[in-house]
Design an enzyme around this catalytic site. Structure first.
Site, short mmCIF file in Angstrom:
data_model
loop_
_atom_site.label_atom_id
_atom_site.label_comp_id
_atom_site.label_asym_id
_atom_site.label_seq_id
_atom_site.Cartn_x
_atom_site.Cartn_y
_atom_site.Cartn_z
N ASP A 110 0.22 -2.89 11.98
CA ASP A 110 0.74 -3.28 10.66
C ASP A 110 1.13 -4.75 10.70
O ASP A 110 2.13 -5.14 11.31
CB ASP A 110 1.96 -2.41 10.31
CG ASP A 110 2.41 -2.63 8.88
OD1 ASP A 110 2.61 -3.81 8.49
OD2 ASP A 110 2.56 -1.65 8.14
N ARG A 123 0.85 -1.19 0.00
CA ARG A 123 0.00 0.00 0.00
C ARG A 123 0.87 1.23 0.00
O ARG A 123 1.77 1.36 0.83
CB ARG A 123 -0.84 0.05 1.29
CG ARG A 123 -2.02 -0.80 1.28
CD ARG A 123 -3.08 -0.40 2.26
NE ARG A 123 -2.70 0.25 3.50
CZ ARG A 123 -3.59 0.65 4.41
NH1 ARG A 123 -4.88 0.47 4.19
NH2 ARG A 123 -3.21 1.22 5.52
N ASP A 174 4.71 -5.79 9.45
CA ASP A 174 5.78 -5.43 10.40
C ASP A 174 5.75 -6.32 11.62
O ASP A 174 6.80 -6.69 12.16
CB ASP A 174 5.63 -3.96 10.83
CG ASP A 174 6.09 -3.01 9.74
OD1 ASP A 174 6.89 -3.44 8.88
OD2 ASP A 174 5.65 -1.85 9.75
N THR A 192 -1.38 7.34 -0.30
CA THR A 192 -2.71 7.19 -0.91
C THR A 192 -3.44 5.93 -0.44
O THR A 192 -4.64 5.80 -0.68
CB THR A 192 -2.56 7.08 -2.44
OG1 THR A 192 -1.82 5.88 -2.73
CG2 THR A 192 -1.84 8.28 -3.03
#
Ligand code: PRP
Ligand code: URA
Length: 270
Positions: free
Chosen positions: A261, A165, A264, A169
């Site tokens: 995330d 991603r 991560d 945006t």
């Protein structure tokens, strides 16, 4: 002595050939797949009460959107959500959740009857009899679900679709795609822990459809209602298996309460 024609030729200084340059690696062409604009959830209220979850779930067709109702999955997702859960434990939980979700997602695979012999007698028994299976994790975080899926269906072939991603945006950017050569003939299970805006999942499914795949299922751990809506609009033929339906998206398009995330946390990169 005058030089012969032959030697004159050889006296000519040959121009060195232009050094052959290695062609630059091309970035994969960014395809313009249909997209649905998603905005952060207005006035996001975090309500994870059973009542609120059931209300959110009731928006979706239960024939195609499967919210997995299982105490072990709920417990393990809760452990994964905790900020104090470290990489090792997060990765283990992801694998275990994948195994449990795989069990649900494969519940109705077609079976065929076969005559077999047990140590006691001959009998008719049923075994998997439909299409061969493929698992397609969306890189990177979808890899976290790969081993759990393979533990349950070890004969499956594995393809990979690389998408990330864009930080500003939140739109998916493609960088890799390698699928089993006969993927179009297989029952395909796409895996990704997170379904947020739905951009990555829907692009991955568009890529699979372009490749000829027709029987596609999507498995995730945590989804936002926005992402589920996007998948239902763009891919009404794809059934979804969802571990938890959260409240919505924050201004950075992260799922709330979510688990942060996922990439991560699986790979320990932050
Ligand atoms: C995360 C996640 C999904 C995507 C979900 O990947 O694993 O692929 O975001 O968001 P979306 O529904 O809004 O598209 P990310 O782009 O962070 O890449 P990573 O897996 O490499 O960390
Ligand atoms: N990707 C993630 O890893 N987490 C989110 O909450 C949204 C997208």
């Amino acid at each position: 002595m005058p030089k012969s024609k032959e030697s004159k030729k050889s006296d000519k200084v040959k121009k060195p050939k232009k050094a052959e340059t290695t062609p630059k690696a091309k970035k994969p062409e960014q395809k313009e797949y249909p997209r649905i604009e998603v905005v952060p959830t207005p006035d996001l209220v975090v309500d994870m009460s059973q009542e609120a979850i059931l209300k959110r779930q009731s928006e979706f067709d239960p024939k195609m959107v499967h919210f997995i109702d299982h105490a072990l999955i709920e417990h393990k997702i809760t452990q994964a959500r905790k900020v104090k859960t470290g990489t090792k434990e997060f990765r283990e939980l992801t694998k275990e959740i994948a195994m449990l979700e795989c069990y649900e997602a494969t519940r109705y695979l077609p079976l065929k009857e076969k005559v077999i012999e047990t140590p006691l007698c001959e009998t008719v028994a049923r075994q998997l009899g439909g299409k061969k299976l493929a698992i397609v994790p969306i890189l990177r975080a979808g890899l976290g679900l790969q081993d759990g899926m393979l533990t349950m269906i070890p004969a499956a072939k594995v393809g990979h679709i690389g998408l990330y991603r864009d930080e500003k945006t939140a739109q998916p950017v493609e960088y890799f795609c390698k699928l089993p050569h006969d993927c179009a003939k297989r029952e395909v299970f796409v895996t990704d822990p997170m379904l947020a805006t739905g951009g990555s999942a829907s692009d991955a499914v568009f890529q699979l459809k372009e490749y000829g795949c027709k029987h596609i299922h999507f498995i995730c751990m945590v989804a936002a209602p926005e992402g589920v809506r996007v998948m239902r609009k763009l891919h009404p033929d794809v059934d979804l298996y969802i571990g938890a339906l959260d409240c919505g998206l924050n201004e950075d398009f992260y799922i709330v309460p979510g688990l942060g995330d996922a990439g991560d946390r699986i790979f320990g990169t932050k």
